[in-house]
Design a protein around this motif. Structure first.
Motif, PDB file in Angstrom:
ATOM      1  N   THR A  48       0.827  -1.207   0.000  1.00 19.08           N
ATOM      2  CA  THR A  48       0.000   0.000   0.000  1.00 19.08           C
ATOM      3  C   THR A  48       0.867   1.265   0.000  1.00 19.08           C
ATOM      4  O   THR A  48       0.707   2.114  -0.857  1.00 19.08           O
ATOM      5  CB  THR A  48      -0.936   0.003   1.221  1.00 19.08           C
ATOM      6  OG1 THR A  48      -1.713  -1.188   1.198  1.00 19.08           O
ATOM      7  CG2 THR A  48      -1.882   1.201   1.201  1.00 19.08           C
ATOM      8  N   HIS A  72      -1.084  -0.773   7.334  1.00 16.52           N
ATOM      9  CA  HIS A  72      -2.016  -1.080   6.234  1.00 16.52           C
ATOM     10  C   HIS A  72      -2.515  -2.507   6.231  1.00 16.52           C
ATOM     11  O   HIS A  72      -3.057  -2.969   5.235  1.00 16.52           O
ATOM     12  CB  HIS A  72      -1.353  -0.719   4.893  1.00 16.52           C
ATOM     13  CG  HIS A  72      -1.089   0.745   4.803  1.00 16.52           C
ATOM     14  ND1 HIS A  72       0.215   1.292   4.815  1.00 16.52           N
ATOM     15  CD2 HIS A  72      -1.936   1.813   4.789  1.00 16.52           C
ATOM     16  CE1 HIS A  72       0.126   2.599   4.782  1.00 16.52           C
ATOM     17  NE2 HIS A  72      -1.176   2.951   4.766  1.00 16.52           N
ATOM     18  N   ASN A  91      -7.329  -3.299   1.919  1.00 21.84           N
ATOM     19  CA  ASN A  91      -7.998  -3.462   0.619  1.00 21.84           C
ATOM     20  C   ASN A  91      -8.937  -4.656   0.633  1.00 21.84           C
ATOM     21  O   ASN A  91     -10.103  -4.562   0.247  1.00 21.84           O
ATOM     22  CB  ASN A  91      -6.967  -3.669  -0.489  1.00 21.84           C
ATOM     23  CG  ASN A  91      -6.177  -2.398  -0.755  1.00 21.84           C
ATOM     24  OD1 ASN A  91      -6.675  -1.298  -0.501  1.00 21.84           O
ATOM     25  ND2 ASN A  91      -4.947  -2.566  -1.229  1.00 21.84           N
TER      26      ASN A  91
END
Ligand SMILES: [Zn+2]
Ligand SMILES: [Zn+2]
Ligand SMILES: [Zn+2]
Length: 266
Positions: A48, A72, A91
């Motif tokens: 990321t 992240h 994500n």
């Protein structure tokens, strides 16, 4: 399936970006002469923020299996029905959340569709019941009308019978009155007849009495005449006897003499 492939392609794209940006990043550094391999980039930097793991903890996402820094890869989830939690990159977490929401929405849609189906079925059932009830009500209405008609007819029939009976009763009453009148007349005539009979009997008795009196008188006269005849034979002439008689006896004597004369003439 589509989502996972999308996820993979985005990961790949990120990797491509990393390659190009990393070459930029390393230009002018001490390692500028040595080009970093794609494998190193993927395994040694956060996917990321692109930062290396020298000062940061390296965490592998258990879903996409890419590596991230602790900033992240903060989420934890249970995967494939496992009991313990697994680390998930932000994500993947977003994708999972989207997937969950989509599944929930799909589930909700399915539920609503099911409910709608039930409502539709209930509506159809209610409509059928309503139609049946309307039909039943119509049938009952018809039955009631039929019964009303029958009752009316029976009433009319009874009325007709009643009228006939009334007429018959009137006729019978008249006949009874006539018979009673006739009986009264017969009674009256019987009474009259018995009265007449009594009168006739009385008359007959009277007549008999008169007759017997007449017979007695006649016998009396006969006796007188015989006596007179005897005395005549003894002494007196007919003319002398005639002078001695009353007018009535004289008549009888005359008649008797005439009769005797007739007998002699034969
Ligand atoms: Zn590797
Ligand atoms: Zn990072
Ligand atoms: Zn991931």
């Amino acid at each position: 399936m589509k989502k996972s492939s999308l996820l993979k392609s985005s990961t790949l794209r990120d990797t491509d970006d990393t390659q190009s940006s990393s070459s930029k990043l390393y230009s002018g550094s001490t390692y500028s002469n040595t080009a970093a391999s794609a494998d190193d980039v993927i395994h040694n930097r956060c996917q990321t923020c692109r930062k290396n793991f020298i000062l940061r903890r390296k965490i592998t996402c258990q879903l996409c299996l890419a590596v991230f820094c602790s900033d992240h890869c903060t989420r934890k989830r249970t995967l494939n029905g496992a009991k313990e939690l697994s680390s998930i990159c932000d994500n993947c977490d977003l994708e999972e959340t989207k997937k969950q929401i989509t599944e929930e929405i799909d589930e909700e849609i399915l539920k609503v569709t099911e409910e709608l189906k039930e409502v539709r079925e209930t509506n159809e059932r209610l409509f059928r019941e309503h139609v049946n009830k309307v039909s039943m009500v119509n049938d009952l209405d018809m039955e009631i009308k039929k019964q009303e008609w029958n009752m009316k007819k029976q009433e009319q029939d009874l009325q007709a019978i009643l009228e006939t009976e009334q007429i018959r009763g009137l006729k019978l009453r008249n006949a009874a009155d006539n018979l009673r009148n006739t009986l009264d007349e017969l009674n009256i005539s019987e009474k009259t007849m018995s009265e007449q009979t009594n009168a006739a009997e009385f008359d007959l008795e009277n007549t008999k009495l008169i007759l017997s009196e007449v017979i007695t008188q006649k016998e009396d006269l006969q006796a007188q005449i015989e006596k007179i005849d005897i005395s005549l034979n003894e002494s007196l002439s007919v003319e002398q006897v005639r002078k001695m008689l009353c007018k009535k006896c004289l008549e009888i004597v005359n008649v008797n003499i005439a009769k005797k004369k007739d007998e002699c003439n034969y």
